[in-house]
Write a protein that holds these residues in place. Structure first.
Motif, PDB file in Angstrom:
ATOM      1  N   LEU A 158      52.450  20.557  40.491  1.00 17.89           N
ATOM      2  CA  LEU A 158      53.810  20.780  40.027  1.00 17.89           C
ATOM      3  C   LEU A 158      54.731  19.638  40.449  1.00 17.89           C
ATOM      4  CD1 LEU A 158      56.062  22.549  38.799  1.00 17.89           C
ATOM      5  CD2 LEU A 158      56.221  23.700  41.034  1.00 17.89           C
ATOM      6  N   ILE A 159      54.617  19.201  41.688  1.00 15.50           N
ATOM      7  CA  ILE A 159      55.448  18.095  42.161  1.00 15.50           C
ATOM      8  C   ILE A 159      55.153  16.828  41.364  1.00 15.50           C
ATOM      9  CG2 ILE A 159      55.945  16.621  44.148  1.00 15.50           C
ATOM     10  CD1 ILE A 159      55.343  19.011  45.956  1.00 15.50           C
ATOM     11  N   ARG A 160      53.890  16.610  41.082  1.00 20.62           N
ATOM     12  CA  ARG A 160      53.520  15.399  40.335  1.00 20.62           C
ATOM     13  C   ARG A 160      54.141  15.398  38.932  1.00 20.62           C
ATOM     14  NH1 ARG A 160      49.214  11.746  40.540  1.00 20.62           N
ATOM     15  NH2 ARG A 160      49.746  10.042  39.120  1.00 20.62           N
ATOM     16  N   THR A 161      54.170  16.551  38.287  1.00 23.73           N
ATOM     17  CA  THR A 161      54.743  16.607  36.931  1.00 23.73           C
ATOM     18  C   THR A 161      56.261  16.535  36.939  1.00 23.73           C
ATOM     19  OG1 THR A 161      54.753  19.038  37.006  1.00 23.73           O
ATOM     20  CG2 THR A 161      52.799  17.964  36.086  1.00 23.73           C
ATOM     21  N   GLN A 162      56.894  16.842  38.098  1.00 21.00           N
ATOM     22  CA  GLN A 162      58.353  16.866  38.176  1.00 21.00           C
ATOM     23  C   GLN A 162      58.931  15.706  38.990  1.00 21.00           C
ATOM     24  OE1 GLN A 162      60.294  19.006  36.559  1.00 21.00           O
ATOM     25  NE2 GLN A 162      58.508  20.066  35.684  1.00 21.00           N
ATOM     26  N   GLN A 163      58.150  14.661  39.227  1.00 24.01           N
ATOM     27  CA  GLN A 163      58.659  13.571  40.052  1.00 24.01           C
ATOM     28  C   GLN A 163      59.769  12.782  39.378  1.00 24.01           C
ATOM     29  OE1 GLN A 163      54.976  11.513  41.293  1.00 24.01           O
ATOM     30  NE2 GLN A 163      55.534  12.065  43.385  1.00 24.01           N
ATOM     31  N   ARG A 164      59.800  12.748  38.060  1.00 27.71           N
ATOM     32  CA  ARG A 164      60.869  12.092  37.310  1.00 27.71           C
ATOM     33  C   ARG A 164      60.977  10.607  37.670  1.00 27.71           C
ATOM     34  NH1 ARG A 164      62.829  16.535  39.621  1.00 27.71           N
ATOM     35  NH2 ARG A 164      64.214  15.360  40.990  1.00 27.71           N
ATOM     36  N   ILE A 165      59.840   9.925  37.632  1.00 27.95           N
ATOM     37  CA  ILE A 165      59.826   8.500  37.937  1.00 27.95           C
ATOM     38  C   ILE A 165      60.102   7.725  36.657  1.00 27.95           C
ATOM     39  CG2 ILE A 165      58.504   6.614  38.966  1.00 27.95           C
ATOM     40  CD1 ILE A 165      56.821   8.660  40.386  1.00 27.95           C
ATOM     41  N   THR A 166      61.351   7.462  36.380  1.00 26.15           N
ATOM     42  CA  THR A 166      61.755   6.665  35.232  1.00 26.15           C
ATOM     43  C   THR A 166      62.772   5.637  35.679  1.00 26.15           C
ATOM     44  OG1 THR A 166      63.498   8.239  34.651  1.00 26.15           O
ATOM     45  CG2 THR A 166      61.329   8.567  33.624  1.00 26.15           C
ATOM     46  N   VAL A 167      63.078   4.726  34.807  1.00 22.32           N
ATOM     47  CA  VAL A 167      63.983   3.638  35.173  1.00 22.32           C
ATOM     48  C   VAL A 167      65.395   4.144  35.420  1.00 22.32           C
ATOM     49  CG1 VAL A 167      64.953   1.449  34.407  1.00 22.32           C
ATOM     50  CG2 VAL A 167      62.577   2.011  33.884  1.00 22.32           C
ATOM     51  N   LEU A 170      62.802  25.456  40.115  1.00 24.96           N
ATOM     52  CA  LEU A 170      61.379  25.101  40.061  1.00 24.96           C
ATOM     53  C   LEU A 170      60.712  25.113  41.425  1.00 24.96           C
ATOM     54  CD1 LEU A 170      61.468  22.090  37.546  1.00 24.96           C
ATOM     55  CD2 LEU A 170      60.829  24.465  37.074  1.00 24.96           C
ATOM     56  N   ARG A 171      61.490  25.208  42.483  1.00 21.39           N
ATOM     57  CA  ARG A 171      60.926  25.084  43.825  1.00 21.39           C
ATOM     58  C   ARG A 171      60.068  26.301  44.181  1.00 21.39           C
ATOM     59  NH1 ARG A 171      65.462  24.646  47.256  1.00 21.39           N
ATOM     60  NH2 ARG A 171      65.523  22.462  46.585  1.00 21.39           N
ATOM     61  N   PRO A 172      58.805  26.089  44.541  1.00 23.76           N
ATOM     62  CA  PRO A 172      57.963  27.208  44.982  1.00 23.76           C
ATOM     63  C   PRO A 172      58.460  27.790  46.300  1.00 23.76           C
ATOM     64  CG  PRO A 172      56.646  25.265  44.418  1.00 23.76           C
ATOM     65  CD  PRO A 172      58.066  24.822  44.488  1.00 23.76           C
ATOM     66  N   THR A 173      58.124  29.023  46.541  1.00 22.64           N
ATOM     67  CA  THR A 173      58.520  29.680  47.783  1.00 22.64           C
ATOM     68  C   THR A 173      57.767  29.078  48.963  1.00 22.64           C
ATOM     69  OG1 THR A 173      58.899  31.739  46.590  1.00 22.64           O
ATOM     70  CG2 THR A 173      58.688  31.883  48.977  1.00 22.64           C
ATOM     71  N   PRO A 174      58.444  28.655  50.009  1.00 24.28           N
ATOM     72  CA  PRO A 174      57.729  28.161  51.195  1.00 24.28           C
ATOM     73  C   PRO A 174      56.947  29.279  51.868  1.00 24.28           C
ATOM     74  CG  PRO A 174      60.082  28.283  51.627  1.00 24.28           C
ATOM     75  CD  PRO A 174      59.905  28.549  50.167  1.00 24.28           C
ATOM     76  N   VAL A 175      55.854  28.913  52.512  1.00 22.82           N
ATOM     77  CA  VAL A 175      54.943  29.878  53.121  1.00 22.82           C
ATOM     78  C   VAL A 175      54.765  29.526  54.591  1.00 22.82           C
ATOM     79  CG1 VAL A 175      52.621  30.865  53.082  1.00 22.82           C
ATOM     80  CG2 VAL A 175      53.741  30.208  50.936  1.00 22.82           C
TER      81      VAL A 175
END
Length: 450
Positions: A250-259, A277-282
């Motif tokens: 999920l983090i990889r798809t939401q990194q938003r690495i653009t110019v 979008l943040r998953p619940t911490p455990v």
């Protein structure tokens, strides 16, 4: 004159009674004023006696000789600020050229005697500025947490330090921790305070209690998953490892690495993701880690390696995925097998209650604060709850958690039961919270076999 004498005797008697029965009240009513006056009156002479002064500057000596004036006295550190607290005094000092923070720390015990205080600790605020915290009474004898504490995400107050400040468990700063303690040392009370602090937060609690769940299962309404045996614990840890992999995707798809995206908005862990979008911490609490590492057969050895491997993976990679470990145990040593030392290296926070052997103390502090090992093994048996807390920075403190009964912890977990999140990966391990089944009498006590 007689009325004044009677009033004075009554005030002295009240002060003595408060100092004996309610030291905190005595400090706020009488002690803080007397201590502040004592520190200010004795400051210069005490600093000179403790070797915390520096000779006057050469230009001052030359000026004194040229004008036939007395030789200037040695100069102590300059007092920048002095303010009272609910447990003592805080003295902020500006060091003179040539002085070091270690000089103040080395003289802490002498300052305690000279100022007639219960304890003195020091820390460097910034270059050349030292904060000396003095306690007026034994704050760890009867722990009273302050009514208001600092609140931050994933940061809970769990105990009181010997200098009167609050000891926090900050999962954002120290993601994984090791807590050790012998039987009747106060480790369970510390764990209850931890659960009580986490219960009001938006966090999922996962417990592994191989003592048939006697410690954690009463708190089941606030836990998203519980395991009461090594077999169930192995499956639960595998599910957590799978959840960790999903979170990373999920983090990889939401990194938003653009110019056109600033660097500060590029996601590298769950706290960089948007709230929706943040998953619940455990937070994973392991009540007795030794039970997971012991084995007697080949099948149990395979299960043991599977459990330790999963714990090491979670300790190494779980922080960015929002998975935090609380490893507790009575004993923690290299004899528990391969992987234990590797697991310990990932546990930044260390807390040790009274221990039965020096080896466990060395495993807790030997690699980060060797001087804390001696302090850990010298905790007396009658002071339950007293512990040594340290981290990888090398600093350590004496702490003591307030007494929290199991009933109080259960009531608090029941109050915040609606905050328990449902995690699909951990659904098979969700504890049932129905009424307890009636105990079946054993065959020996049955009338039919009597």
């Amino acid at each position: 004159m007689t009325a004044f004498t009677v009033a004075l005797v009554l005030v002295v008697a009240a002060a003595g009674l408060l100092r004996w029965r309610r030291p905190a009240w005595y400090w706020l009513a009488f002690g803080v004023t007397l201590a502040a006056l004592r520190v200010l009156a004795r400051y210069r002479s005490v600093m000179d006696a403790c070797g915390l002064t520096v000779p006057p500057a050469r230009w001052r000596l030359s000026l004194a000789r040229a004008t036939n004036q007395p030789i200037p006295e040695p100069r102590p550190p300059r007092i920048r600020r002095l303010w009272p607290t609910r447990t003592g005094l805080v003295l902020r000092l500006k060091l003179r050229p040539g002085q070091d923070v270690f000089d103040i720390a080395a003289a802490s015990d002498r300052l305690r005697h000279s100022f007639s205080m219960f304890g003195v600790t020091s820390r460097e605020v910034r270059s050349g500025v030292v904060e000396v915290r003095m306690t007026g009474y034994d704050v760890l004898k009867r722990v009273q947490m302050p009514a208001e504490t600092e609140t931050r995400p994933m940061r809970v107050p769990v105990a009181l330090r010997e200098d009167g400040s609050v000891h926090y468990r900050d999962y954002r700063a120290i993601p994984h921790a090791l807590t050790l303690g012998a039987t009747e040392s106060g480790k369970s009370v510390y764990q209850r305070n931890l659960v009580a602090g986490l219960a009001p937060l938006d966090v999922a609690l996962v417990g592994i209690d191989c003592k048939q769940g006697v410690e954690l299962f009463p708190l089941a309404r606030r836990f998203s998953a519980l395991a009461d045996s090594p077999d169930t614990a192995a499956e639960l840890l595998d599910a957590l490892v799978a959840r960790m992999a999903d979170v990373y995707r999920l983090i990889r798809t939401q990194q938003r690495i653009t110019v056109d995206v600033p660097d500060a908005e590029i996601a590298a862990d769950i706290w960089d993701l948007p709230d929706e979008l943040r998953p619940t911490p455990v937070v994973v609490l392991v009540d007795e880690v030794a039970e997971l590492a012991l084995y007697a057969t080949k099948e149990e050895e395979k299960r043991r390696d599977r459990i330790i491997t999963a714990l090491v993976r979670l300790a190494q990679l779980g922080r960015a995925a929002g998975i935090y470990l609380e490893i507790c145990g009575q004993r923690f040593g290299s004899e528990l097998g391969k992987g234990i030392t590797m697991l310990r290296a990932q546990l930044t926070g260390r807390t040790a209650h009274r221990l039965n052997d020096e080896t466990s103390a060395n495993m807790a502090f030997g690699d980060i604060a060797p001087d804390a090992v001696l302090a850990a093994i010298q905790i007396p048996a009658e002071l339950r709850g007293l512990a040594i807390a340290g981290d990888a920075s090398g600093g350590w403190h004496r702490i003591r958690a307030p007494h929290t009964s199991l009933r109080q912890a259960v009531n608090l977990c029941n109050r915040y039961a609606e905050r328990t999140p449902d995690l699909p990966e951990l659904a098979p391990f969700r504890p049932t919270t129905g009424t307890a089944t009636e105990l079946v009498p054993s065959a020996k006590a049955s009338p039919a076999t009597a």
